[in-house]
Design an enzyme around this catalytic site. Structure first.
Site, PDB file in Angstrom:
ATOM      1  N   GLY A 133      14.297 -12.196  -7.582  1.00  0.00           N
ATOM      2  CA  GLY A 133      15.590 -12.654  -7.096  1.00  0.00           C
ATOM      3  C   GLY A 133      16.495 -11.529  -6.637  1.00  0.00           C
ATOM      4  O   GLY A 133      17.691 -11.762  -6.385  1.00  0.00           O
TER       5      GLY A 133
ATOM      6  N   GLY B  15       2.933  -3.321   3.374  1.00  0.00           N
ATOM      7  CA  GLY B  15       3.874  -4.435   3.399  1.00  0.00           C
ATOM      8  C   GLY B  15       3.218  -5.776   3.612  1.00  0.00           C
ATOM      9  O   GLY B  15       1.990  -5.920   3.502  1.00  0.00           O
ATOM     10  N   GLU B  16       4.047  -6.752   3.912  1.00  0.00           N
ATOM     11  CA  GLU B  16       3.591  -8.098   4.224  1.00  0.00           C
ATOM     12  C   GLU B  16       4.401  -8.621   5.401  1.00  0.00           C
ATOM     13  O   GLU B  16       5.633  -8.499   5.420  1.00  0.00           O
ATOM     14  CB  GLU B  16       3.779  -9.046   3.031  1.00  0.00           C
ATOM     15  CG  GLU B  16       3.060  -8.621   1.764  1.00  0.00           C
ATOM     16  CD  GLU B  16       1.548  -8.698   1.859  1.00  0.00           C
ATOM     17  OE1 GLU B  16       1.034  -9.328   2.805  1.00  0.00           O
ATOM     18  OE2 GLU B  16       0.868  -8.113   0.993  1.00  0.00           O
TER      19      GLU B  16
ATOM     20  N   ALA C  53      -4.994  -4.543  -2.222  1.00  0.00           N
ATOM     21  CA  ALA C  53      -5.515  -5.666  -1.450  1.00  0.00           C
ATOM     22  C   ALA C  53      -4.834  -6.960  -1.881  1.00  0.00           C
ATOM     23  O   ALA C  53      -4.900  -7.350  -3.046  1.00  0.00           O
ATOM     24  CB  ALA C  53      -7.029  -5.774  -1.629  1.00  0.00           C
ATOM     25  N   VAL C  54      -4.179  -7.643  -0.917  1.00  0.00           N
ATOM     26  CA  VAL C  54      -3.462  -8.885  -1.198  1.00  0.00           C
ATOM     27  C   VAL C  54      -3.922 -10.021  -0.292  1.00  0.00           C
ATOM     28  O   VAL C  54      -4.117 -11.139  -0.739  1.00  0.00           O
ATOM     29  CB  VAL C  54      -1.935  -8.671  -1.051  1.00  0.00           C
ATOM     30  CG1 VAL C  54      -1.174  -9.985  -1.154  1.00  0.00           C
ATOM     31  CG2 VAL C  54      -1.440  -7.687  -2.114  1.00  0.00           C
TER      32      VAL C  54
ATOM     33  N   ARG D 193      -4.812   1.424  -0.585  1.00  0.00           N
ATOM     34  CA  ARG D 193      -4.647  -0.020  -0.411  1.00  0.00           C
ATOM     35  C   ARG D 193      -4.516  -0.788  -1.715  1.00  0.00           C
ATOM     36  O   ARG D 193      -5.290  -0.577  -2.647  1.00  0.00           O
ATOM     37  CB  ARG D 193      -5.829  -0.599   0.375  1.00  0.00           C
ATOM     38  CG  ARG D 193      -5.621  -2.074   0.736  1.00  0.00           C
ATOM     39  CD  ARG D 193      -6.791  -2.654   1.482  1.00  0.00           C
ATOM     40  NE  ARG D 193      -6.509  -4.025   1.892  1.00  0.00           N
ATOM     41  CZ  ARG D 193      -7.405  -4.982   1.989  1.00  0.00           C
ATOM     42  NH1 ARG D 193      -8.680  -4.726   1.731  1.00  0.00           N
ATOM     43  NH2 ARG D 193      -7.057  -6.206   2.354  1.00  0.00           N
TER      44      ARG D 193
ATOM     45  N   CYS E 191       0.831  -1.204   0.000  1.00  0.00           N
ATOM     46  CA  CYS E 191       0.000   0.000   0.000  1.00  0.00           C
ATOM     47  C   CYS E 191       0.864   1.253   0.000  1.00  0.00           C
ATOM     48  O   CYS E 191       2.086   1.194  -0.055  1.00  0.00           O
ATOM     49  CB  CYS E 191      -0.894   0.005   1.245  1.00  0.00           C
ATOM     50  SG  CYS E 191      -1.860  -1.511   1.454  1.00  0.00           S
TER      51      CYS E 191
ATOM     52  N   ASP F 102      -2.909  -9.516   7.943  1.00  0.00           N
ATOM     53  CA  ASP F 102      -1.708  -9.285   8.737  1.00  0.00           C
ATOM     54  C   ASP F 102      -1.699  -7.866   9.303  1.00  0.00           C
ATOM     55  O   ASP F 102      -1.015  -7.587  10.290  1.00  0.00           O
ATOM     56  CB  ASP F 102      -0.443  -9.548   7.913  1.00  0.00           C
ATOM     57  CG  ASP F 102      -0.355  -8.725   6.642  1.00  0.00           C
ATOM     58  OD1 ASP F 102      -1.396  -8.295   6.126  1.00  0.00           O
ATOM     59  OD2 ASP F 102       0.779  -8.514   6.147  1.00  0.00           O
TER      60      ASP F 102
ATOM     61  N   LEU G 195       9.392 -13.257 -11.264  1.00  0.00           N
ATOM     62  CA  LEU G 195      10.131 -12.532 -12.286  1.00  0.00           C
ATOM     63  C   LEU G 195      11.328 -13.400 -12.663  1.00  0.00           C
ATOM     64  O   LEU G 195      12.161 -13.718 -11.803  1.00  0.00           O
ATOM     65  CB  LEU G 195      10.592 -11.178 -11.758  1.00  0.00           C
ATOM     66  CG  LEU G 195       9.469 -10.288 -11.203  1.00  0.00           C
ATOM     67  CD1 LEU G 195      10.049  -9.016 -10.587  1.00  0.00           C
ATOM     68  CD2 LEU G 195       8.457  -9.943 -12.288  1.00  0.00           C
TER      69      LEU G 195
END
Length: 619
Positions: free
Chosen positions: A383, A82-83, A55-56, A53, A2, A106, A265
């Site tokens: 990566g 974030g996550e 949304a994930v 937001r 977000c 979360d 990716l």
């Protein structure tokens, strides 16, 4: 993932201020690209909090700003980006402590975690994050950034509080903040390094990675909650390889959680291939495959590609090989010179970065790659950061770069500039360059960074120096690329996760002896050994190849034509920073456009920035 922003003013009642809501709305609107799915604000007497937001996780429940109340009284309000990959474990711990949850997100774990542990919450989180908590009980604000600085967070102290935002554009949207850049700001912009905590904009700082900023009536305080530490490595090589692999398996598995389409990716290099192969294996074991992967390529790249000292092979064939090996659903986003020089695309890059002088066509191609990825996916695994962690760059293996009294990449990549005499600065005014003294500035920052490096007593001289090289890469170089990837991805509403930035892996590999990281005489020996079983031999043994840049000869020609138009108009603000003789030479018909490509690219970027952002230079 977000965009967050806000404004704390201890000497004003923001609820009674007629313009406060309009200002907060304007600040929040700058982050629509970071959060295209929803937006919200929280406004009270001394705090105005905004959120956009993407949304994930828990699409319906994770609405922000998120608040916690007790008996009708506000306890805290959170705006979070974030996550957190260990949110399930933390949720169980908080539930055992008596907390009750109303969502699966979360975000709520972070909010409840703050109520339980205060600012000590930061040490418990595993993930990439930047968030602000307004504690209504104490009337104070907490700004927190993840350990490696994957997610950005900026702030501008004021006479009675602070203005903050994920990106500088949100802070600059506040009427009291102006885009002013002085000599040190321009040095930071051009010196080809990144000093944690600093930005080129006067008065705007970053929350440093692994730090907490607390804002109270009495003032602002900063605390470091995490840093790289020197620890004795007691594992043998076999155990070290197994530990790295076990960590990677766990990290990739955790980072595959999402309630939206997810991909990887894939360049065909070791790092992205390892992430894609491990993701494919994890998804397959869960019955959720195949993995989807994306690569970027350029029109005519196969015909125009010429091996050089940095790129010995093109990426395309290797990406296809890995995709076939793991059964990935693979797509290629192909770009041409017109895409890379399109003014709208270059403007989008500038707006995403808020600053010029990035990576030229590599920035544009990354932006367009992510635009293509976002059509079908919302989350991507990358990566990024493996080279900094495992010693993949050539300057880890270049005796001259290792021995230099300077950042090693600045020595190995001297052709990119940053010292005032390189191709990137070749069009800048000579008097300005003398005043800037970019080489001196960068070396001073190098010595400052070197003083931070933690060491083990009685370390072997080679191991001691390679620990320094690793530290410099993990704290000064990697942030250049993490920031670039965050801005280009979030400009498209795409969340990019970086498994190699998991702090457990970073701390472990940082303390692994260099002799183990290069045990077979090659770059990234340790990573190759850890993932060899999931990769084709051709990829496991492939020589490092950097992110691709276009080989199309039309690209520098189109750039130079654009700069010629600006010079002919005679009114462009960048002309005051350029050397007229050098400019004329660069635009001369007999000058090879490729030889001035970097300088022309920088001049165009500077001009767009000075114009679009109405920057005031105090030089």
């Amino acid at each position: 993932m977000c965009g967050i922003t806000g404004w704390v003013a201890f000497e004003r009642d923001l609820t009674a201020d007629r313009i406060a809501r309009d200002v907060l709305d304007a600040m929040t609107a700058t982050h629509v690209c970071r959060g295209p799915d929803a937006g919200g604000i929280h406004l009270e007497r001394h705090a105005a909090i905004g959120h956009r937001r993407l949304a994930v996780i828990d699409i319906e429940g994770g609405v922000q700003p998120m608040t916690a109340e007790h008996d009708g009284r506000l306890l805290a309000a959170l705006t979070y980006s974030g996550e957190v990959y260990n949110h399930r474990e933390l949720r169980a711990e908080l539930e055992a402590a008596g907390h009750r949850f109303r969502t699966r997100s979360d975000t709520e774990v972070v909010l409840r975690g703050y109520l339980e542990w205060g600012e000590g919450l930061a040490e418990r989180l595993n993930g990439m994050f930047a968030f602000a908590v307004w504690d209504a009980r104490r009337e104070e604000l907490l700004l927190v950034r993840d350990r490696m600085g994957v997610k950005p967070l900026h702030y501008h102290p004021t006479a009675d509080g602070v203005i903050f935002g994920s990106e500088p554009k949100a802070v600059l949207a506040h009427p009291s903040v102006r885009p002013v850049v002085n000599l040190d700001g321009l040095r930071e912009l051009l010196a080809f390094t990144r000093t944690p905590g600093l930005t080129p904009y006067q008065g705007i700082s970053e929350v440093r990675p692994g730090h907490v900023v607390r804002v109270r009536r009495e003032g602002i305080s900063v605390r470091r909650y995490w840093s790289l530490e020197a620890r004795e490595h007691t594992h043998n090589l076999e155990t070290t390889v197994a530990t790295v692999r076990a960590l990677l398996d766990d990290i990739v598995h955790r980072q595959l959680e999402a309630d939206v389409p997810l991909c990887t990716l894939l360049s065909g290099g070791l790092d992205s291939s390892a992430v894609t192969a491990l993701a494919a294996r994890s998804l397959g074991q869960a019955g959720a495959g195949p993995v989807r992967s994306f690569a970027v390529d350029f029109t005519g790249q196969g015909e125009n590609f010429h091996a050089d000292e940095t790129r010995s092979t093109p990426d395309g064939p290797y990406a296809r090989l890995l995709a076939q090996h793991v059964g990935a659903d693979h797509d290629v986003i192909e770009l041409d010179a017109a895409d890379l020089t399109d003014l709208a695309h270059r403007s989008a890059v500038l707006r995403a970065r808020d600053l010029p002088g990035g990576f030229g066509d590599m920035d544009v191609s990354l932006l367009l790659l992510f635009r293509g990825v976002r059509r079908t996916s919302t989350v991507a695994l990358s990566g990024e950061s493996a080279d900094e962690l495992f010693g993949g760059y050539r300057w880890f293996h270049d005796p001259a770069a290792i021995a230099a009294d300077d950042f090693p990449w600045a020595v190995a990549l001297s052709g990119l500039g940053g010292q005032g005499t390189g191709p990137r600065e070749q069009l800048l005014d000579a008097d300005l360059l003398r005043k800037l003294d970019l080489g001196g500035y960068r070396r001073a920052r190098y010595r400052e960074a070197l003083a931070e490096v933690p060491h083990l007593p009685d370390a072997d001289p080679v191991e001691r120096r390679m620990r320094e090289i690793s530290y410099l890469n993990l704290t000064r170089f990697v942030c250049l690329l993490l920031d670039r990837k965050d801005r280009m991805s979030m400009a498209n509403g795409l969340e990019v996760r970086v498994p190699f930035c998991d702090h457990r892996l970073v701390q472990y590999v940082f303390n692994t002896p260099w002799s183990m990281k290069s045990f077979d005489g090659r770059e990234k020996s340790l990573l190759r050994a850890a993932v060899r079983d999931v990769l084709p031999a051709e990829i496991a043994d492939r020589v490092k190849s950097p992110y691709p840049t276009t080989a199309d000869p039309h690209y520098p020609v189109l750039l130079r034509a654009e700069l010629a138009e600006l010079a002919a108009e005679g009114k462009s603000p960048v002309l005051g920073l350029l050397d007229r003789r050098r400019l004329a030479d660069a635009l001369a018909p007999d000058t090879d456009p490729q030889s001035v490509r970097l300088g022309v690219d920088l001049a165009l970027d500077l001009n767009a920035w000075l114009t679009d952002y109405q920057v005031t230079l105090e030089l």
